[in-house]
Design an enzyme around this catalytic site. Structure first.
Site, PDB file in Angstrom:
ATOM      1  N   GLY A 153      35.527  41.663  44.984  1.00 50.02           N
ATOM      2  CA  GLY A 153      35.861  40.966  46.215  1.00 50.02           C
ATOM      3  C   GLY A 153      37.321  41.219  46.544  1.00 50.02           C
ATOM      4  CD  GLN A 173      42.978  39.578  46.697  1.00 54.61           C
ATOM      5  OE1 GLN A 173      41.843  39.528  47.144  1.00 54.61           O
ATOM      6  NE2 GLN A 173      43.232  39.851  45.435  1.00 54.61           N
ATOM      7  CB  CYS A 207      42.895  37.436  40.906  1.00 57.25           C
ATOM      8  SG  CYS A 207      43.405  37.601  42.626  1.00 57.25           S
ATOM      9  CG  LEU A 208      41.276  43.343  42.578  1.00 59.30           C
ATOM     10  CD1 LEU A 208      40.725  43.935  43.868  1.00 59.30           C
ATOM     11  CD2 LEU A 208      41.269  44.374  41.462  1.00 59.30           C
ATOM     12  CG  HIS A 211      38.372  34.541  43.573  1.00 63.43           C
ATOM     13  ND1 HIS A 211      38.869  34.460  42.285  1.00 63.43           N
ATOM     14  CD2 HIS A 211      39.162  35.430  44.220  1.00 63.43           C
ATOM     15  CE1 HIS A 211      39.919  35.265  42.186  1.00 63.43           C
ATOM     16  NE2 HIS A 211      40.109  35.866  43.336  1.00 63.43           N
ATOM     17  CD  GLU A 212      37.561  37.473  47.263  1.00 64.37           C
ATOM     18  OE1 GLU A 212      38.701  37.534  47.762  1.00 64.37           O
ATOM     19  OE2 GLU A 212      37.295  37.942  46.144  1.00 64.37           O
ATOM     20  CG  HIS A 257      42.479  35.389  47.554  1.00 67.82           C
ATOM     21  ND1 HIS A 257      43.723  35.510  46.988  1.00 67.82           N
ATOM     22  CD2 HIS A 257      41.607  35.946  46.681  1.00 67.82           C
ATOM     23  CE1 HIS A 257      43.606  36.117  45.812  1.00 67.82           C
ATOM     24  NE2 HIS A 257      42.330  36.391  45.595  1.00 67.82           N
TER      25      HIS A 257
HETATM   26 ZN    ZN Z   1      41.571  37.251  43.908  1.00 73.37          ZN
END
Ligand code: ZN
Length: 167
Positions: A54, A59, A101-102, A143-144, A147
């Protein structure tokens, strides 16, 4: 033509500030622009190249309410595009699983999430859809959406772990 975008990192103070800022809602006129459609395509490319499941627009430095989710974790096997998403609990049951998380490479931990949710969002054409999600998909959606609200897993992790999933 797909472009890999750079992923903003929590460890960089000026990028962290952006990651912690709630994102702005999108209008129909914004999402029908070719540049916006290209952005969606670039976000999928960036997510897949980073081996994430995701990715949310903050991000990649865009403070807009847009996120993408990999087809691999959707039981319908379709890539998901979330524009102006709204999550509603189906039940109040929660479970705790490991998340990464990226934007926080190397950081993993247990995060409690609702196990079953309803998602209402727009697709890339501005068509509203609703889906029910549980398991990893429900977790990824939450999670998204976090963000988009400026919240990161470090705000939610109860125990730090070693990790596999990247959102
Ligand atoms: Zn993330």
């Amino acid at each position: 033509m797909k472009t890999k975008l750079s992923i903003w990192l929590w460890k960089k103070p000026e990028q962290r500030l952006r990651l912690q800022t709630p994102a702005e809602a999108l209008s129909l006129s914004e999402i029908t622009k070719p540049a916006f459609q290209q952005l969606i395509s670039d976000m999928f490319e960036t997510m897949y190249q980073a081996r994430g499941i995701g990715l949310a627009a903050p991000q990649i430095g865009q403070s807009i309410r847009l996120a993408v989710i990999a087809r691999e974790i959707n039981p319908e096997r379709l890539p998901l595009i979330l524009i102006n998403p709204v999550v509603t609990p189906v039940s109040h049951e929660q479970d705790s699983e490991e998340e990464g998380c990226l934007s926080l490479p190397g950081v993993y931990g247990m995060v409690a999430r609702l196990t079953e949710i309803s998602l209402t969002a727009w697709d890339q054409f501005g068509q509203q859809y609703t889906l029910l999600a549980d398991g990893l998909l429900a977790r990824a959606i939450q999670h998204e959406v976090d963000h988009l609200n400026g919240r990161l897993i470090v705000d939610r992790i109860t125990d730090f772990t070693r990790g596999q999933h990247l959102l």
